[in-house]
Design an enzyme around this catalytic site. Structure first.
Site, short mmCIF file in Angstrom:
data_model
loop_
_atom_site.label_atom_id
_atom_site.label_comp_id
_atom_site.label_asym_id
_atom_site.label_seq_id
_atom_site.Cartn_x
_atom_site.Cartn_y
_atom_site.Cartn_z
N HIS A 88 -28.07 -15.40 25.16
CA HIS A 88 -26.95 -15.31 26.19
C HIS A 88 -26.45 -16.37 26.63
O HIS A 88 -25.43 -16.47 27.32
CB HIS A 88 -27.65 -14.29 27.42
N GLU A 111 -17.30 -4.26 24.77
CA GLU A 111 -16.32 -5.51 25.12
C GLU A 111 -15.20 -5.43 24.05
O GLU A 111 -13.92 -5.77 24.57
CB GLU A 111 -17.14 -6.68 24.66
N HIS A 139 0.81 -1.18 0.04
CA HIS A 139 -0.25 -0.08 -0.05
C HIS A 139 1.05 1.26 0.04
O HIS A 139 1.42 1.66 1.01
CB HIS A 139 -0.96 -0.14 1.26
N HIS A 179 -3.83 3.19 -3.38
CA HIS A 179 -4.27 2.69 -2.18
C HIS A 179 -3.47 1.47 -1.79
O HIS A 179 -2.64 1.37 -1.01
CB HIS A 179 -5.67 2.37 -1.79
#
Length: 694
Positions: A481, A419, A33, A267
């Site tokens: 859950h 998280e 890149h 890029h």
């Protein structure tokens, strides 16, 4: 080759040295890149030549500034900076960019290249790592600095791009950075408006400066990323700020390329020989590929300045050690990456183990974990715990902990419902040094953190993940859950030790082994429901540490029951039922399959004998257990999602009960006896079975 360099060594020339090295290395590798390195070269020159405090001759200098390349696909920018600054990264390694066993891999990797502070590539995680590093600096400074003695005083700098900001982790981590007031964190946003698919205006129209101001950051807007004077002014603002800083730099991707600059074409692909020749002409660069004129190399070298800065700090630390010898010794102990737990921690773990074995109480392993923390928390000053808004459920706090709230300091971190950021911030804390971070959430939500866990393992960081509510045993919250595949999923990540303790004693050992480990992360999978103590007269503490061990070894055994976590109690109860029917069952506890598989083959064969039929029990996906039980064995588990109901009803539904396990074990014994009537697995008392079974 041009051997006569007559141009003045201007800042533009120094920046162009970065550009040509990047495009030459990518072209040679035919991969990489070049666009970002060429676009951010002027920003890099401003930071690295004029502000960054580092010592190329001592990359691990404790009070160095940290630099993180969050947009890690632009790795050649960092490799060029390291080479030119004087790190042990010779030009031959730049020529081997992206090649097998080179020190210049496709994305920066810690431990491979000197001067690389973290492994980046998954966008946004480097930024979150930097937040952890800046938090470590702040907390260590508060803990160790004393009047007249400042030994912790450095900044964390980050380069990032549109991709980092599009990733959701950037919101999670940068919100925390603002809340914590991390004033020594400075991020440079490469606002070039281009990503792989092209102009980001079609899919990224956020008001990024306002977003960061809302987080509580200082934002320096509309900086021309190719104007060194504008960059100098931005740096002055950043260094004077009392908040984390985002410097928004308008840049042109592939700056210098006549035909590719400002386009997605530059890029992630080589420019090609023709365009490189045109770029060299446009930049006024006349040297051959990988040739940096000596005056430019000298202008870039940071060795002399770095040596002076490092030596000045060493003198300061010597004075500090004379005034505060105990603090100095503790500071150095905690900075060692391979440091074993302190004697105070080991003593606390021994006391916790003795307490668990002495009590032999039925207790949820999440509570057993907190009971362990009551011992090790006060004895382990480097322990920095936390939870993603589930402290009261994960039980990650302990008596006497100091909560980290807002801009204050403490040793228990409230990460909020973040998280992924929690995992990446903990990685940054571990990378910085000085702390042993752990953090908790429900096991089902480890999926939110999974890529951060993967990076913990890839970087061999001793981060501890506390995952509670580890099965259908959490009950009524239902399948959203209830983790089913998560234990196996985590075990599939190379280098992660997944501990699923079956009682309070095994929980203490899981903590002990996690804290002793220095070469990778550990996951502790803990129950919501109370589990009976395994109750064995023989010492278990060392056997547990081997990952798997024989809990019960009766005479004339005919079947092996393997179990982890809450199912260890099920296996014990099933073995008792089998014994009443005249079938002797060995019980093998498997709290950590990963550690067990690292034991020598003789030990593994002794624990799980091949001549006996084997039945594994775990309230989760069954696939990984088949390698332990073999094709002739059996696995009791769950290969579907759960349901909303009380835990007891769910264990009945899925056949994870003592009666059901005993029935499956009897079937195995029957099958083995039928296959080989003379084998040692034939029941000692055949009258205990029906005519067909015998």
């Amino acid at each position: 080759m041009n051997t006569q360099f007559t141009e003045p060594v201007t800042r533009a020339v120094c920046a162009n040295a970065l550009r040509v090295l990047a495009m030459d290395a990518v072209q040679t590798a035919n991969s990489g890149h070049p666009g970002m390195p060429m676009g951010m070269a002027d920003i890099a020159e401003t930071l690295w030549r004029h502000h960054l405090r580092h010592d190329p001759s001592d990359p691990a200098w404790l009070d160095r500034d940290r630099f993180v390349l969050s947009n890690g696909h632009g790795s050649m920018l960092l490799y060029a900076l390291l080479h030119l600054s004087g790190y042990a990264l010779p030009m031959d390694e730049l020529k081997r960019f992206r090649q097998l066993h080179s020190r210049t891999p496709g994305h920066p990797e810690i431990g491979v290249t000197p001067g690389v502070e973290t492994t980046t590539g998954p966008l946004g995680q480097g930024l979150a790592n930097a937040v952890g590093m800046a938090l470590a600096e702040k907390l260590l400074a508060q803990e160790f600095n004393r009047p007249g003695h400042t030994i912790v005083d450095h900044r964390t700098y980050v380069f990032l791009g549109d991709g980092c900001l599009m990733e959701g982790i950037s919101h999670e981590a940068c919100s925390l950075a603002g809340t914590w007031g991390l004033r020594k964190l400075v991020a440079f946003y490469d606002d070039n408006g281009i990503s792989i698919d092209g102009d980001v205006a079609g899919w990224f129209t956020d008001d990024t400066p306002s977003r960061f101001e809302a987080y509580g950051w200082t934002v320096v807007r509309d900086v021309d990323g190719h104007d060194t004077q504008a960059l100098d002014r931005a740096m002055a603002t950043a260094l004077d700020a009392d908040k984390p800083v985002l410097v928004c730099c308008r840049t042109t991707i592939g700056q210098g390329s006549p035909n590719r600059a400002g386009t997605a074409d530059v890029h992630g692909a080589p420019l090609g020989a023709d365009e490189i020749a045109k770029t060299r002409a446009a930049l006024g660069w006349h040297d051959e590929p990988f040739v940096i004129p000596q005056p430019v190399q000298q202008a870039w070298s940071a060795v002399a300045r770095g040596t002076r800065l490092n030596a000045a700090w060493q003198r300061s630390f010597t004075a500090y050690a004379a005034a505060h010898p105990e603090l100095a010794a503790e500071f150095l102990r905690r900075q060692a990456r391979d440091a074993a737990p302190a004697p105070s921690t080991e003593a606390a773990l021994s006391a916790a183990g003795a307490a668990a074995e002495g009590a032999r109480a039925a207790v949820a392993t999440r509570k057993a974990s907190q009971d362990t923390l009551q011992f090790i928390g006060p004895a382990t000053p480097e322990l920095l715990g936390g939870s993603a808004d589930l402290t009261g459920s994960n039980l990650t706090d302990w008596r006497g902990h100091r909560p980290l709230l807002g801009k204050g300091t403490g040793n228990h971190v409230h990460y909020g419902v973040r998280e992924f950021a929690m995992s990446a911030v903990m990685n940054g804390l571990a990378l910085h040094g000085g702390y042993r971070p752990f953090g908790g959430t429900f096991l089902a939500f480890s999926d939110y953190a999974r890529n951060g866990i993967r990076m913990s393992s890839l970087m061999k960081l001793p981060v501890v993940y506390v995952f509670t509510h580890d099965s259908i045993g959490l009950g009524e919250d239902g399948p959203t859950h209830q983790p089913v595949e998560q234990a196996s999923s985590l075990r599939l990540i190379p280098g992660v030790d997944v501990w699923r303790p079956g009682d309070a004693t095994e929980t203490v050992v899981a903590w002990r082994e996690a804290l002793r480990r220095v070469d990778g992360p550990s996951c502790l999978l803990l129950t919501r429901q109370a589990l009976p103590h395994a109750g064995n007269a023989t010492p278990r503490l060392e056997s547990i540490g081997r990952g798997g061990y024989v809990l019960r070894r009766p005479a004339d055994e005919q079947v092996v029951l393997l179990a982890s976590g809450s199912e260890l109690g099920v296996a014990i109860a099933a073995a008792d039922l089998l014994a009443a029917r005249g079938i002797a069952a060995r019980i093998v506890s498997m709290p950590c399959m990963d550690v067990f598989e690292r034991q020598e083959a003789a030990y593994r064969r002794d624990v799980i004998p091949r001549h006996l039929p084997r039945l594994a029990i775990e309230a989760g996906c069954t696939a990984l257990w088949w390698k332990l039980v073999g094709e002739e064995g059996d696995v009791v588990g769950i290969d579907r999602f759960g349901e909303s109901a009380p835990a007891g009803a769910l264990f009945e539904l899925f056949g994870i009960t003592a009666d059901a396990v005993a029935d499956r074990a009897r079937a195995l014994v029957r099958r083995a006896a039928a296959a080989d009537p003379a084998s040692s697995c034939r029941p000692a008392d055949s009258s205990a079975l029906s005519h067909q079974e015998s």
